[in-house]
Design a protein around this motif. Structure first.
Motif, PDB file in Angstrom:
ATOM      1  N   LYS A  68     -19.284 -14.126  52.542  1.00 15.00           N
ATOM      2  CA  LYS A  68     -19.439 -12.897  51.760  1.00 15.00           C
ATOM      3  C   LYS A  68     -20.750 -12.939  50.972  1.00 15.00           C
ATOM      4  CE  LYS A  68     -17.068  -9.924  48.501  1.00 15.00           C
ATOM      5  NZ  LYS A  68     -15.925  -9.773  47.603  1.00 15.00           N
ATOM      6  N   ALA A  69     -21.061 -14.097  50.430  1.00 13.03           N
ATOM      7  CA  ALA A  69     -22.322 -14.256  49.716  1.00 13.03           C
ATOM      8  C   ALA A  69     -23.494 -14.122  50.665  1.00 13.03           C
ATOM      9  CB  ALA A  69     -22.363 -15.608  49.017  1.00 13.03           C
ATOM     10  N   ALA A  70     -23.323 -14.594  51.898  1.00 14.06           N
ATOM     11  CA  ALA A  70     -24.400 -14.486  52.884  1.00 14.06           C
ATOM     12  C   ALA A  70     -24.733 -13.026  53.167  1.00 14.06           C
ATOM     13  CB  ALA A  70     -24.016 -15.202  54.176  1.00 14.06           C
ATOM     14  N   VAL A  71     -23.727 -12.161  53.185  1.00 15.91           N
ATOM     15  CA  VAL A  71     -23.964 -10.728  53.401  1.00 15.91           C
ATOM     16  C   VAL A  71     -24.838 -10.176  52.282  1.00 15.91           C
ATOM     17  CG1 VAL A  71     -22.872  -8.456  53.532  1.00 15.91           C
ATOM     18  CG2 VAL A  71     -21.838 -10.393  54.719  1.00 15.91           C
ATOM     19  N   LEU A  72     -24.545 -10.562  51.054  1.00 17.40           N
ATOM     20  CA  LEU A  72     -25.349 -10.100  49.915  1.00 17.40           C
ATOM     21  C   LEU A  72     -26.770 -10.650  49.980  1.00 17.40           C
ATOM     22  CD1 LEU A  72     -22.692 -10.519  47.076  1.00 17.40           C
ATOM     23  CD2 LEU A  72     -23.374  -8.415  48.241  1.00 17.40           C
ATOM     24  N   ILE A  86     -24.105 -16.206  60.760  1.00 15.90           N
ATOM     25  CA  ILE A  86     -22.771 -16.102  60.173  1.00 15.90           C
ATOM     26  C   ILE A  86     -21.739 -16.243  61.286  1.00 15.90           C
ATOM     27  CG2 ILE A  86     -21.162 -14.562  58.976  1.00 15.90           C
ATOM     28  CD1 ILE A  86     -23.596 -13.396  57.503  1.00 15.90           C
ATOM     29  N   ARG A  87     -20.773 -17.130  61.092  1.00 17.59           N
ATOM     30  CA  ARG A  87     -19.804 -17.450  62.151  1.00 17.59           C
ATOM     31  C   ARG A  87     -18.794 -16.343  62.418  1.00 17.59           C
ATOM     32  NH1 ARG A  87     -18.510 -22.560  59.390  1.00 17.59           N
ATOM     33  NH2 ARG A  87     -20.553 -23.466  59.269  1.00 17.59           N
ATOM     34  N   ALA A 111     -20.984  -6.931  59.674  1.00 16.62           N
ATOM     35  CA  ALA A 111     -21.189  -6.258  58.380  1.00 16.62           C
ATOM     36  C   ALA A 111     -22.557  -6.619  57.813  1.00 16.62           C
ATOM     37  CB  ALA A 111     -20.089  -6.657  57.404  1.00 16.62           C
ATOM     38  N   ALA A 112     -22.958  -7.871  57.942  1.00 18.10           N
ATOM     39  CA  ALA A 112     -24.264  -8.288  57.433  1.00 18.10           C
ATOM     40  C   ALA A 112     -25.393  -7.610  58.194  1.00 18.10           C
ATOM     41  CB  ALA A 112     -24.407  -9.807  57.530  1.00 18.10           C
ATOM     42  N   ALA A 159     -29.595  -3.533  58.457  1.00 15.92           N
ATOM     43  CA  ALA A 159     -30.222  -2.358  59.073  1.00 15.92           C
ATOM     44  C   ALA A 159     -30.306  -1.206  58.080  1.00 15.92           C
ATOM     45  CB  ALA A 159     -29.431  -1.941  60.308  1.00 15.92           C
ATOM     46  N   SER A 160     -29.261  -1.040  57.285  1.00 14.92           N
ATOM     47  CA  SER A 160     -29.236   0.032  56.293  1.00 14.92           C
ATOM     48  C   SER A 160     -30.331  -0.157  55.248  1.00 14.92           C
ATOM     49  CB  SER A 160     -27.861   0.069  55.630  1.00 14.92           C
ATOM     50  OG  SER A 160     -27.847   0.974  54.567  1.00 14.92           O
ATOM     51  N   VAL A 161     -30.442  -1.370  54.725  1.00 12.82           N
ATOM     52  CA  VAL A 161     -31.472  -1.648  53.721  1.00 12.82           C
ATOM     53  C   VAL A 161     -32.853  -1.488  54.341  1.00 12.82           C
ATOM     54  CG1 VAL A 161     -32.468  -3.456  52.264  1.00 12.82           C
ATOM     55  CG2 VAL A 161     -30.001  -3.160  52.348  1.00 12.82           C
TER      56      VAL A 161
END
Length: 108
Positions: free
Chosen positions: A57-61, A82-83, A90-91, A96-98
């Motif tokens: 979850k932190a990796a996504v951020l 990310i495994r 999601a990441a 892509a969104s950012v």
């Protein structure tokens, strides 16, 4: 074990206790901490924390923050590592969104 192998039970016990303490410390880290390191200009610390300690979850951020600070290559590389398939997706979507928000559109 063979009879000739010396087993140092005290050392094994100490290692077990130390591992438990490290796991407890890791569990208390805020999920946002790795991304904060990226924001503060230390992306290597943020990536290392996200990968080694804080979890996916932190990796996504961190991926989103890397993209926001212009380090797209590192953000995508981290996301692809990310495994968990759902979290990886999601990441990548967040990256892509950012990235899309940062890039100026043609004709503007």
């Amino acid at each position: 074990m063979a009879e000739s192998d010396d087993v140092d039970l005290v050392t094994l016990a100490r290692l077990g206790v130390r591992a438990d303490r490290l796991a407890a410390r890791r569990a208390g880290l805020p999920t946002e901490l790795p991304a904060l390191w990226v924001t503060l200009g230390s992306p290597q610390v943020g990536v290392a924390l996200a990968a080694a300690v804080a979890g996916e979850k932190a990796a996504v951020l961190v991926v989103a923050e890397l993209m926001a600070t212009g380090d797209a290559a590192r953000g995508i590389e981290l996301a692809q590592g990310i495994r968990g398939a759902r979290i990886r997706a999601a990441a990548l979507v967040r990256a892509a969104s950012v990235f899309a928000r940062r890039r100026p559109r043609a004709g503007r």
